[in-house]
Design a protein around this motif. Structure first.
Motif, mmCIF file in Angstrom:
data_model
loop_
_atom_site.group_PDB
_atom_site.id
_atom_site.type_symbol
_atom_site.label_atom_id
_atom_site.label_comp_id
_atom_site.label_asym_id
_atom_site.label_seq_id
_atom_site.Cartn_x
_atom_site.Cartn_y
_atom_site.Cartn_z
ATOM 1 N N ARG A 28 65.753 42.268 16.152
ATOM 2 C CA ARG A 28 67.211 41.778 15.106
ATOM 3 C C ARG A 28 67.368 40.489 15.529
ATOM 4 O O ARG A 28 68.817 40.115 15.176
ATOM 5 C CB ARG A 28 68.034 42.923 15.309
ATOM 6 N N GLN A 29 66.878 39.507 15.689
ATOM 7 C CA GLN A 29 66.989 38.161 15.936
ATOM 8 C C GLN A 29 67.545 37.361 14.887
ATOM 9 O O GLN A 29 68.404 36.259 14.766
ATOM 10 C CB GLN A 29 66.063 37.086 16.868
ATOM 11 N N ARG A 32 73.116 39.617 10.673
ATOM 12 C CA ARG A 32 74.399 39.183 10.069
ATOM 13 C C ARG A 32 75.032 38.459 11.047
ATOM 14 O O ARG A 32 76.250 37.721 10.875
ATOM 15 C CB ARG A 32 75.022 40.365 9.656
ATOM 16 N N TYR A 37 72.735 33.249 8.099
ATOM 17 C CA TYR A 37 72.219 34.529 7.177
ATOM 18 C C TYR A 37 73.114 35.120 6.129
ATOM 19 O O TYR A 37 72.574 35.372 5.224
ATOM 20 C CB TYR A 37 71.896 35.661 8.495
ATOM 21 N N ARG A 41 72.252 35.555 2.427
ATOM 22 C CA ARG A 41 72.417 36.999 1.833
ATOM 23 C C ARG A 41 73.341 36.942 0.516
ATOM 24 O O ARG A 41 73.225 37.823 -0.350
ATOM 25 C CB ARG A 41 72.833 37.751 2.838
ATOM 26 N N PHE A 47 70.520 42.948 1.309
ATOM 27 C CA PHE A 47 69.170 42.855 2.171
ATOM 28 C C PHE A 47 67.889 43.000 1.538
ATOM 29 O O PHE A 47 67.023 42.296 1.867
ATOM 30 C CB PHE A 47 69.594 43.940 3.201
ATOM 31 N N SER A 77 61.788 41.989 7.513
ATOM 32 C CA SER A 77 61.609 43.053 6.694
ATOM 33 C C SER A 77 62.129 44.177 7.098
ATOM 34 O O SER A 77 63.367 44.118 7.942
ATOM 35 C CB SER A 77 60.173 43.231 6.482
ATOM 36 N N ASP A 78 61.738 45.474 6.881
ATOM 37 C CA ASP A 78 62.306 46.603 7.427
ATOM 38 C C ASP A 78 61.045 47.770 7.571
ATOM 39 O O ASP A 78 60.104 47.614 6.999
ATOM 40 C CB ASP A 78 63.211 47.280 6.524
ATOM 41 N N TYR A 155 63.400 59.289 8.860
ATOM 42 C CA TYR A 155 64.249 59.045 7.698
ATOM 43 C C TYR A 155 63.954 59.454 6.258
ATOM 44 O O TYR A 155 64.888 59.823 5.623
ATOM 45 C CB TYR A 155 64.261 57.342 7.717
ATOM 46 N N PHE A 208 58.066 50.428 16.009
ATOM 47 C CA PHE A 208 59.410 50.650 16.455
ATOM 48 C C PHE A 208 59.303 52.255 16.571
ATOM 49 O O PHE A 208 59.476 52.750 15.515
ATOM 50 C CB PHE A 208 60.286 50.211 15.556
ATOM 51 N N THR A 210 62.021 54.124 17.304
ATOM 52 C CA THR A 210 63.204 54.065 17.649
ATOM 53 C C THR A 210 63.813 55.516 17.977
ATOM 54 O O THR A 210 64.749 55.711 18.584
ATOM 55 C CB THR A 210 64.196 53.475 16.182
ATOM 56 N N HIS A 343 67.290 47.178 22.795
ATOM 57 C CA HIS A 343 67.219 47.508 21.279
ATOM 58 C C HIS A 343 67.807 46.278 20.494
ATOM 59 O O HIS A 343 68.072 45.075 20.926
ATOM 60 C CB HIS A 343 68.203 48.724 21.167
HETATM 61 O O1 CP3 Z 1 63.858 42.089 14.438
HETATM 62 C C1 CP3 Z 1 64.049 41.362 13.240
HETATM 63 O O2 CP3 Z 1 64.999 40.306 13.216
HETATM 64 C C2 CP3 Z 1 63.267 41.730 12.189
HETATM 65 C C3 CP3 Z 1 63.674 42.482 11.108
HETATM 66 C C4 CP3 Z 1 64.137 43.898 11.097
HETATM 67 C C5 CP3 Z 1 64.877 44.349 10.502
HETATM 68 N N1 CP3 Z 1 64.916 45.866 10.448
HETATM 69 C C6 CP3 Z 1 65.921 43.866 9.541
HETATM 70 C C7 CP3 Z 1 67.137 44.509 9.081
HETATM 71 C C8 CP3 Z 1 63.398 44.871 11.762
HETATM 72 C C9 CP3 Z 1 62.264 44.982 12.921
HETATM 73 C C10 CP3 Z 1 63.863 46.104 11.380
HETATM 74 C C11 CP3 Z 1 63.548 47.572 11.971
HETATM 75 C C12 CP3 Z 1 64.233 48.664 11.502
HETATM 76 N N2 CP3 Z 1 65.085 48.916 10.438
HETATM 77 C C13 CP3 Z 1 64.374 49.977 12.503
HETATM 78 C C14 CP3 Z 1 63.674 49.890 13.834
HETATM 79 C C15 CP3 Z 1 64.356 48.906 14.845
HETATM 80 C C16 CP3 Z 1 65.708 49.664 15.253
HETATM 81 O O3 CP3 Z 1 66.668 48.615 15.144
HETATM 82 O O4 CP3 Z 1 65.761 50.474 15.625
HETATM 83 C C17 CP3 Z 1 65.124 50.690 11.783
HETATM 84 C C18 CP3 Z 1 65.525 51.953 12.485
HETATM 85 C C19 CP3 Z 1 65.540 50.206 10.513
HETATM 86 C C20 CP3 Z 1 66.250 51.208 9.493
HETATM 87 C C21 CP3 Z 1 67.555 50.000 9.026
HETATM 88 N N3 CP3 Z 1 67.486 48.881 8.301
HETATM 89 C C22 CP3 Z 1 68.926 50.292 9.771
HETATM 90 C C23 CP3 Z 1 69.157 51.232 10.787
HETATM 91 C C24 CP3 Z 1 69.606 49.218 9.053
HETATM 92 C C25 CP3 Z 1 71.021 48.780 9.477
HETATM 93 C C26 CP3 Z 1 71.886 49.214 8.372
HETATM 94 C C27 CP3 Z 1 73.203 48.690 8.622
HETATM 95 O O5 CP3 Z 1 74.072 48.731 7.716
HETATM 96 O O6 CP3 Z 1 73.260 47.636 9.352
HETATM 97 C C28 CP3 Z 1 68.425 48.332 8.355
HETATM 98 C C29 CP3 Z 1 68.983 47.094 7.441
HETATM 99 C C30 CP3 Z 1 68.423 46.139 8.260
HETATM 100 N N4 CP3 Z 1 67.276 45.813 8.609
HETATM 101 C C31 CP3 Z 1 69.347 44.821 8.458
HETATM 102 C C32 CP3 Z 1 68.531 43.955 8.889
HETATM 103 C C33 CP3 Z 1 68.681 42.433 9.356
HETATM 104 C C34 CP3 Z 1 70.604 44.681 8.174
HETATM 105 C C35 CP3 Z 1 70.694 43.933 6.798
HETATM 106 C C36 CP3 Z 1 71.824 43.506 6.033
HETATM 107 O O7 CP3 Z 1 72.883 44.297 5.922
HETATM 108 O O8 CP3 Z 1 72.208 42.384 5.693
#
Ligand code: CP3
Length: 367
Positions: A28-29, A32, A37, A41, A47, A77-78, A155, A208, A210, A343
């Motif tokens: 998640r480098q 937000r 970023y 956004r 997102f 991506s996601d 999920y 992942f 997770t 994580h």
């Molecule tokens: O690492 C990176 O920078 C790459 C991008 C990345 C995202 N999601 C961007 C993202 C990666 C590798 C993921 C993987 C992901 N997504 C996982 C596995 C890794 C982990 O963290 O356990 C999971 C479980 C998800 C599902 C998901 N997507 C969640 C739980 C969330 C957060 C929701 C929230 O309200 O914060 C997301 C959204 C998401 N994916 C964001 C980002 C940067 C937040 C986006 C935003 O609100 O702007």
């Protein structure tokens, strides 16, 4: 496009080859916690709008690299793009995380699922990979990724995030055949997805898992591990798509990292899975993980992300402790270690503290 990046520390560490410093990137480098970023956004709207637009996905992928001396980029991506493309319809509720409009709750719904087409249904992901590779211009390697079959299933069955995983655990107990059918189609999709990202230019791949750590050891061995092992085996054999190679790539295969939260019980099995690297969280000492995996894989991790809430001096001290723990368990050598958190980062973290972490990894591990 030459496939060996100018900075190949990360790829060398995954092959357990000697490097001048321990490579570092952070899960998640991009996100937000970075003001740039939040600006992008606002402009894009959401997102999902960002992730589905290859130019914007590229822009935010590169944002942390402009600030910090990171050794790898990760595709923005996601993991939930696959079930979305299977027809479950992903959406986000502010403050509640990801949700699906059509969760899969029974054998009939599972039987209707199929592997999405990578160059139509998920074309936006492959276009993002191609765009990022072009813009990175060979500076650092690009990591592609996917969720694990089990984590995606969590999920898909729960319909969103969960605290107790009640629905999917009930399915594991009451209709294991249906759950295995779901995990099997997810595995086919993950292999096709990662192969397509590799063909589009991803130079390393991470899965992942997770939520693997919410399973009892016996259930993990039934519902997560065999599918991770199948992914590692089939990717190594080049299945899922034609084994597209880039110029100069013929000598090295694209390394695969299996990251899991709470996977410490299974380190020996993960090291024997055929993966190149195993990512661990902060509940296990890196030294112990290194001793137990005996140099069969590279290890990635493993600071508690909350370390970033500490002072710069506290962060430096935790970084040094993790680096030395790995070295002590790895026969006195720092080779084969990719530094990361255990994580992902959180939105309220201070970018200045990230710089402290990254710079200390490089300074302290210099050799
Ligand atoms: O690492 C990176 O920078 C790459 C991008 C990345 C995202 N999601 C961007 C993202 C990666 C590798 C993921 C993987 C992901 N997504 C996982 C596995 C890794 C982990 O963290 O356990 C999971 C479980 C998800 C599902 C998901 N997507 C969640 C739980 C969330 C957060 C929701 C929230 O309200 O914060 C997301 C959204 C998401 N994916 C964001 C980002 C940067 C937040 C986006 C935003 O609100 O702007």
């Amino acid at each position: 496009m030459p496939n060996t990046p100018a900075n190949d520390r990360f790829l060398r560490a995954l092959r357990r080859e000697p490097v001048d410093r321990t490579p570092v990137w952070l899960m998640r480098q991009a996100g937000r916690y970075l003001p740039e970023y939040r600006e992008t956004r606002k402009r894009a709207g959401s997102f999902l709008a960002m992730a589905k637009n290859p130019e914007i996905a590229c822009e935010v992928t590169l944002q942390p690299l402009a600030r910090f001396d990171l050794d790898a980029a990760i595709l923005f991506s996601d993991i939930l793009t696959i079930p979305d493309a299977m027809g479950l319809e992903l959406y986000f509720v502010e403050g509640e995380g990801p949700k699906f409009r059509h969760p899969v709750r029974d054998a009939a719904a599972i039987a209707r699922l199929g592997v999405p087409d990578m160059e139509t249904d998920l074309r936006y992901v492959m276009d993002a990979v191609r765009t990022i590779r072009r813009e990175l211009d060979g500076k650092v390697p690009l990591i592609g990724f996917s969720g694990s079959p089990w984590t995606l299933a969590c999920y898909m069955v729960e319909g969103g995030g969960s605290k107790d995983f009640a629905r999917i655990k009930a399915m594991a107990l009451n209709d294991p055949k249906a759950l295995h059918a779901l995990l099997s189609v997810n595995t086919d999709a993950v292999i096709a997805y990662l192969s397509a990202q590799r063909a589009a230019g991803a130079q390393a791949l991470q899965v992942f898992d997770t939520w693997g750590g919410v399973l009892s050891p016996a259930m993990y061995r039934e519902f997560s591990l065999p599918y991770l092992t199948r992914i590692a085996g089939e990717l190594a054999r080049g299945e899922g798509a034609e084994r597209t190679r880039h110029v100069g790539e013929a000598d090295a295969r694209t390394p695969l990292i299996l990251f899991g939260k709470g996977n410490a019980t299974h380190l020996e099995a993960l090291a024997a899975s055929g993966a190149d690297g195993v990512g661990v969280d902060w509940l296990v000492e890196l030294g112990e993980a290194a001793r137990r995996t005996q140099g069969k894989v590279a290890l990635q991790g493993n600071l508690d992300p909350a370390t970033l809430y500490g002072s710069p001096e506290a962060i430096r001290s935790e970084v040094r402790r993790a680096l030395d723990s790995y070295r002590d368990g790895n026969g006195g050598s720092r080779d084969g270690h990719v530094f990361n958190l255990g994580h992902g980062m959180s939105p309220d973290m201070d970018p200045a503290h990230v710089a402290v972490l990254v710079d200390e990894v490089h300074a302290y591990s210099a050799r």
